[in-house]
Design an enzyme around this catalytic site. Structure first.
Site, PDB file in Angstrom:
ATOM      1  N   LYS A 199     -18.233   5.026   9.513  1.00 15.13           N
ATOM      2  CA  LYS A 199     -19.523   5.307   8.652  1.00 15.13           C
ATOM      3  C   LYS A 199     -19.979   3.870   8.452  1.00 15.13           C
ATOM      4  CE  LYS A 199     -17.589   7.039   5.216  1.00 15.13           C
ATOM      5  NZ  LYS A 199     -16.157   7.316   5.475  1.00 15.13           N
ATOM      6  N   ARG A 202     -19.472  12.646  -1.506  1.00 15.25           N
ATOM      7  CA  ARG A 202     -18.142  13.076  -1.181  1.00 15.25           C
ATOM      8  C   ARG A 202     -17.627  14.122  -1.654  1.00 15.25           C
ATOM      9  NH1 ARG A 202     -16.672   7.511   0.152  1.00 15.25           N
ATOM     10  NH2 ARG A 202     -14.463   7.381   0.915  1.00 15.25           N
ATOM     11  N   ARG A 243      -7.334  -2.420  10.322  1.00 18.20           N
ATOM     12  CA  ARG A 243      -8.621  -2.836   9.849  1.00 18.20           C
ATOM     13  C   ARG A 243      -8.674  -4.108   9.089  1.00 18.20           C
ATOM     14  NH1 ARG A 243     -12.545   1.322   7.215  1.00 18.20           N
ATOM     15  NH2 ARG A 243     -11.123   1.691   5.579  1.00 18.20           N
ATOM     16  N   ARG A 268      -7.921  -4.289   3.267  1.00 16.84           N
ATOM     17  CA  ARG A 268      -8.229  -3.645   1.886  1.00 16.84           C
ATOM     18  C   ARG A 268      -6.960  -3.367   1.270  1.00 16.84           C
ATOM     19  NH1 ARG A 268     -13.242   0.453   3.246  1.00 16.84           N
ATOM     20  NH2 ARG A 268     -11.943   1.778   1.871  1.00 16.84           N
ATOM     21  N   ARG A 294      -5.760   9.209   1.169  1.00 17.99           N
ATOM     22  CA  ARG A 294      -7.417   9.259   1.340  1.00 17.99           C
ATOM     23  C   ARG A 294      -7.662  10.773   2.414  1.00 17.99           C
ATOM     24  NH1 ARG A 294      -7.989   3.459   2.995  1.00 17.99           N
ATOM     25  NH2 ARG A 294     -10.091   3.937   3.637  1.00 17.99           N
TER      26      ARG A 294
HETATM   27  P1  ADP Z   1     -13.504   4.968   3.231  1.00 15.53           P
HETATM   28  O1  ADP Z   1     -13.136   3.924   4.209  1.00 15.53           O
HETATM   29  O2  ADP Z   1     -12.417   5.701   2.652  1.00 15.53           O
HETATM   30  O3  ADP Z   1     -14.504   5.856   3.742  1.00 15.53           O
HETATM   31  P2  ADP Z   1     -15.182   3.669   0.932  1.00 15.53           P
HETATM   32  O4  ADP Z   1     -15.340   2.271   1.363  1.00 15.53           O
HETATM   33  O5  ADP Z   1     -16.383   4.646   1.382  1.00 15.53           O
HETATM   34  O6  ADP Z   1     -13.982   4.164   1.858  1.00 15.53           O
HETATM   35  O7  ADP Z   1     -14.573   4.061  -0.377  1.00 15.53           O
HETATM   36  C1  ADP Z   1     -13.398   3.507  -0.993  1.00 15.53           C
HETATM   37  C2  ADP Z   1     -12.839   4.254  -1.895  1.00 15.53           C
HETATM   38  O8  ADP Z   1     -13.962   4.121  -3.014  1.00 15.53           O
HETATM   39  C3  ADP Z   1     -12.655   5.762  -1.912  1.00 15.53           C
HETATM   40  O9  ADP Z   1     -11.469   6.071  -1.477  1.00 15.53           O
HETATM   41  C4  ADP Z   1     -13.012   6.204  -3.438  1.00 15.53           C
HETATM   42  O10 ADP Z   1     -11.825   6.140  -4.017  1.00 15.53           O
HETATM   43  C5  ADP Z   1     -13.967   5.387  -3.861  1.00 15.53           C
HETATM   44  N1  ADP Z   1     -15.439   5.950  -3.449  1.00 15.53           N
HETATM   45  C6  ADP Z   1     -16.518   5.604  -2.880  1.00 15.53           C
HETATM   46  N2  ADP Z   1     -17.594   6.507  -2.594  1.00 15.53           N
HETATM   47  C7  ADP Z   1     -17.134   7.418  -3.521  1.00 15.53           C
HETATM   48  C8  ADP Z   1     -17.812   8.576  -3.881  1.00 15.53           C
HETATM   49  N3  ADP Z   1     -18.919   9.000  -3.425  1.00 15.53           N
HETATM   50  N4  ADP Z   1     -17.106   9.571  -4.729  1.00 15.53           N
HETATM   51  C9  ADP Z   1     -16.087   9.224  -5.352  1.00 15.53           C
HETATM   52  N5  ADP Z   1     -15.310   8.034  -4.931  1.00 15.53           N
HETATM   53  C10 ADP Z   1     -15.812   7.383  -4.287  1.00 15.53           C
END
Ligand code: ADP
Ligand code: ZN
Length: 232
Positions: free
Chosen positions: A15, A90, A129, A159, A170
């Site tokens: 994404k 989400r 990653r 990360r 996750r």
């Molecule tokens: P991923 O690679 O899991 O898609 P992101 O970089 O989008 O990771 O998000 C990392 C973390 O930040 C998520 O696992 C969550 O804890 C938090 N997070 C990000 N966006 C949201 C959201 N819209 N609602 C709740 N938590 C979020």
């Protein structure tokens, strides 16, 4: 007409990479809630202090906080021509709130892109990653062998939530809270599913085509309400 895109998919689906490519191509701001939270963590703000433990456990930051962050961001002038949202919504309640914000701010309908990748690929991608600490970009396979980012000179590192236990959590949270969103959006004229197993370049091409097709169909529907659009 503005182009308001949301990029959905499980963690590791690509994404962020695709949101960045598409946003750059179209000159739109990319809004990544993950990046916003990680920035808050590194700056040590009160949001960051609250979010750090949640992120590192693989759980989600609460809806009220996230909806507030996104609403604030969508009030800014630079989203007038559109935006690419990565990582939000989400949960179904975030999606409902976003529909409310779109209506309140009289924005064009959302284009919903869902990137599909099987779980075993996701696990492999996330455990290997590397992310730039400077600009937040994911390293591509060639760059991943380098120690620092050729674009900004920042360090590549892993990360803190990209370790196997947290990744499994996750994926569980995705299946529980986020996957139901596909049903929420499915059936909309502007919903498109993309095969995310191809190379980033190929996925980006397919995504561009799909977005063009659905935004054409959507404007046809809105300008000629009587007409039926046949879709594949
Ligand atoms: P991923 O690679 O899991 O898609 P992101 O970089 O989008 O990771 O998000 C990392 C973390 O930040 C998520 O696992 C969550 O804890 C938090 N997070 C990000 N966006 C949201 C959201 N819209 N609602 C709740 N938590 C979020
Ligand atoms: Zn960088």
């Amino acid at each position: 007409m503005s182009l308001n895109v949301i990029m959905m998919g499980p963690p590791g689906a690509g994404k962020g990479t695709q949101a960045l490519l598409f946003a750059e191509k179209c000159g739109l701001p990319k809004i990544s809630t993950g990046d916003i939270l990680r920035e808050a963590v590194s700056e040590g703000t009160s949001l960051g202090l609250k979010a750090k433990a949640v992120i590192d456990s693989g759980e989600l930051v609460d809806d009220v906080t996230m909806i507030g962050i996104v609403r604030e961001r969508l009030l800014k002038a630079d989203v007038a021509a559109g935006f690419v949202l990565d990582g939000f919504p989400r949960t179904v309640s975030q999606a409902k709130a976003l529909d409310g914000i779109v209506e309140e701010l009289k924005k064009d309908s959302l284009i919903v892109v869902a990137i599909e990748v099987p779980d075993e690929d996701l696990l492999r991608r996330m455990t290997t990653r590397r992310v730039c600490q400077g600009c937040g970009r994911n390293a591509d396979p060639v760059e991943a062998k380098l120690l620092s980012c050729p674009k900004c000179g920042g360090d590549f590192s892993q990360r803190t939530d990209d370790n196997i236990q947290v990744i499994k959590e996750r994926l569980k949270v995705y299946a529980r809270d986020t996957a139901p969103l596909l049903d929420y959006y499915n059936g909309r004229q502007t919903f498109c599913l993309i095969d995310g197993t191809q190379s980033p370049g190929r996925v980006s091409e397919m995504l561009l085509e799909a977005i063009k097709a659905v935004s054409r169909a959507d404007s046809a529907v809105r300008t000629e309400p009587g007409q039926r659009i046949e879709r594949e």
